[in-house]
Design a protein around this motif. Structure first.
Motif, short mmCIF file in Angstrom:
data_model
loop_
_atom_site.label_atom_id
_atom_site.label_comp_id
_atom_site.label_asym_id
_atom_site.label_seq_id
_atom_site.Cartn_x
_atom_site.Cartn_y
_atom_site.Cartn_z
N THR A 87 10.36 0.51 33.57
CA THR A 87 10.09 -0.78 34.19
C THR A 87 9.69 -0.53 35.63
OG1 THR A 87 11.74 -1.86 32.79
CG2 THR A 87 11.06 -3.04 34.77
N ARG A 131 0.14 -11.63 32.08
CA ARG A 131 1.33 -11.69 31.22
C ARG A 131 2.38 -10.67 31.66
NH1 ARG A 131 -2.71 -12.55 27.54
NH2 ARG A 131 -2.81 -10.36 26.92
N GLU A 156 4.06 -11.75 34.93
CA GLU A 156 4.98 -12.86 34.66
C GLU A 156 6.29 -12.33 34.07
OE1 GLU A 156 5.38 -16.91 31.95
OE2 GLU A 156 3.58 -15.69 31.78
N ALA A 157 6.20 -11.43 33.10
CA ALA A 157 7.40 -10.87 32.47
C ALA A 157 8.20 -10.02 33.45
CB ALA A 157 7.02 -10.04 31.24
N ARG A 201 8.24 -10.16 36.75
CA ARG A 201 8.83 -10.99 37.80
C ARG A 201 9.98 -11.83 37.28
NH1 ARG A 201 2.98 -12.19 40.66
NH2 ARG A 201 3.11 -10.43 42.11
N ARG A 202 9.93 -12.20 36.03
CA ARG A 202 11.03 -12.96 35.44
C ARG A 202 12.27 -12.07 35.31
NH1 ARG A 202 8.42 -14.70 31.11
NH2 ARG A 202 8.90 -12.83 29.93
N ASP A 203 12.05 -10.77 35.07
CA ASP A 203 13.15 -9.85 34.85
C ASP A 203 13.63 -9.13 36.11
OD1 ASP A 203 13.05 -10.53 32.19
OD2 ASP A 203 11.90 -8.78 31.59
N HIS A 262 -1.50 -20.06 35.61
CA HIS A 262 -0.99 -18.87 34.93
C HIS A 262 -1.54 -17.57 35.50
CE1 HIS A 262 -4.83 -19.44 32.76
NE2 HIS A 262 -4.80 -18.12 32.67
N ALA A 298 -1.56 -14.68 37.80
CA ALA A 298 -0.55 -14.06 38.67
C ALA A 298 -1.19 -13.59 39.97
CB ALA A 298 0.10 -12.88 37.96
#
Length: 194
Positions: free
Chosen positions: A118, A145, A148-149, A151-153, A176, A178
């Motif tokens: 990651t 995508r 987004e994933a 930054r969410r995590d 949407h 980024a």
């Protein structure tokens, strides 16, 4: 602006920026990649930090000299892999010089057996960018995508790599799309994090 008009606008802006990029000589491309090594990297890199880059294609800004320098500072490196349509990219461990395999779209990537990582820092290819941190990619949405994933995590810093000739006055961005945190060109470091 209607969605169809926006798509046409992005398509024409992408084509114009890619034409300017394609006009650069190989000497200018190599000098640009080396220019990044002549100034400080905008983030502190500590041993074990994961930095994801990409394998340059079709005249993209070559991140490999920068990745090599970051590895020498202790960064763990990763490259993206496409794992399916409409899905975020996977990031797999990679060391300079390691062989790569052709992925789903023929893009070189680490083998599926390489450990998943990651990234804390993500180097992003682009077709065009503006001074607001928006980018135009190649239309697949993989980096949107993925960011987004990521930054969410947790915290990830997205750094676009491009040539100064790829800058445009305004990217017609949607919700949407980024945003980048920084863009590095051969001429300057542009920071959007304020």
């Amino acid at each position: 602006m209607p969605l169809i008009s926006l798509d046409r606008s992005k398509t024409s802006l992408r084509a114009a920026a890619l034409a300017r990029r394609a006009a650069l000589s190989e000497t200018a491309r190599a000098a640009a990649a080396q220019a990044l090594l002549g100034r400080p990297f905008p983030l502190a890199i500590t041993a074990g930090d994961v930095v994801a880059g990409y394998f340059p294609l079709r005249g993209e800004f070559d991140p490999r000299p920068l990745l090599q320098a970051l590895a020498e500072q202790g960064a763990r490196l990763a490259l993206p892999a496409i794992v399916g349509p409409d899905r975020p990219l996977a990031f797999r461990a990679w060391h300079p010089g390691e062989p790569l395999v052709k992925g789903q779209l023929g893009i070189p990537e680490p083998a599926a057996a390489a450990p998943a990582l990651t990234p804390r820092t993500l180097l992003v290819p682009l077709a065009a960018f503006d001074r607001a941190g928006h980018r135009i990619g190649y239309g697949g949405g993989y980096y949107d995508r993925s960011l987004e994933a990521l930054r969410r995590d947790g915290v990830v810093t997205a750094i676009g790599l491009g040539f100064a000739v790829q800058e445009i006055p305004l990217v017609p961005a949607l919700a949407h799309d980024a945003r980048l945190d920084l863009v590095l060109t051969e001429a300057e470091t542009i920071d959007f994090r304020s």
